[in-house]
Scaffold this motif. Structure first.
Motif, short mmCIF file in Angstrom:
data_model
loop_
_atom_site.label_atom_id
_atom_site.label_comp_id
_atom_site.label_asym_id
_atom_site.label_seq_id
_atom_site.Cartn_x
_atom_site.Cartn_y
_atom_site.Cartn_z
N PRO A 1 0.81 -1.22 0.00
CA PRO A 1 0.00 0.00 0.00
C PRO A 1 0.84 1.27 0.00
O PRO A 1 0.32 2.36 -0.10
N MET A 2 2.19 1.11 0.11
CA MET A 2 3.09 2.26 0.09
C MET A 2 4.35 1.90 -0.68
O MET A 2 4.88 0.80 -0.53
N VAL A 3 4.80 2.81 -1.53
CA VAL A 3 6.10 2.67 -2.19
C VAL A 3 6.88 3.95 -1.95
O VAL A 3 6.29 5.01 -1.71
N TRP B 1 15.34 -1.66 1.89
CA TRP B 1 15.56 -1.89 3.33
C TRP B 1 15.41 -0.62 4.16
O TRP B 1 15.38 -0.68 5.37
N GLU B 2 15.31 0.53 3.53
CA GLU B 2 15.17 1.78 4.27
C GLU B 2 13.77 1.92 4.84
O GLU B 2 12.80 1.47 4.24
N LYS B 3 13.69 2.55 5.99
CA LYS B 3 12.39 2.90 6.56
C LYS B 3 12.17 4.37 6.22
O LYS B 3 12.85 5.24 6.74
N PRO B 4 11.22 4.64 5.32
CA PRO B 4 11.05 6.02 4.87
C PRO B 4 10.51 6.95 5.95
O PRO B 4 9.59 6.62 6.68
N MET C 1 8.41 11.84 10.84
CA MET C 1 8.09 10.54 11.42
C MET C 1 8.18 9.45 10.38
O MET C 1 8.10 9.72 9.18
N LEU C 2 8.36 8.23 10.87
CA LEU C 2 8.36 7.08 9.99
C LEU C 2 6.96 6.87 9.43
O LEU C 2 5.97 7.20 10.08
N TYR C 3 6.90 6.29 8.26
CA TYR C 3 5.60 6.02 7.63
C TYR C 3 4.73 5.15 8.53
O TYR C 3 3.55 5.42 8.70
#
Length: 133
Positions: free
Chosen positions: A57-59, A65-68, A91-93
């Protein structure tokens, strides 16, 4: 409903944009890929490929491997990305989604409380009081 008709969140340049459908997002980034060059084209190409090859549901435009991390949010409007609203803090997604879900659950609780409002209860004059002994 197939995956192309579902909404998708795209994180690009630390900004989250919600697209109404995955198909619209794919077409938007394909157009961007065709109209740019260099690093910008590579960024659009990475997003396009992620939209094509995943059902998530998210790109985002980073490495898998990164946490956007996001700093702003916007919605896709018509044929362009709308104005971005800055978040109070980056903040992180996953934290953003958790926060949004908790807001919705609070709203759901308010709606439930309204549904059980006192006006649905019988007025005291209509109640059958038990006789006193």
């Amino acid at each position: 409903m197939n995956r192309w008709d579902k909404p998708v969140d795209v994180i690009c340049y630390d900004s989250l944009t919600t697209f109404p459908t995955r198909r619209i997002a794919r077409d938007f980034f394909y157009r961007g890929m065709c109209e740019t060059d260099g690093a910008e084209r590579e960024r659009y190409m990475a997003l396009f490929v992620n939209l094509e090859h995943t059902d998530k549901p998210m790109v985002h435009d980073g490495e898998p491997w990164e946490k956007p991390c996001i700093r702003g949010v916007s919605k896709f409007e018509g044929d362009h990305i709308g104005n971005s609203q800055k978040l109070e803090k980056p903040m992180l997604y996953s934290d953003y989604v958790r926060q949004q879900n908790s807001k919705e659950s609070v709203l759901d609780k308010i709606q439930e409380a309204k549904a059980l409002s006192p006006r649905e209860q019988k007025p005291k004059s209509q109640e059958n009081p038990e006789p006193e002994l």
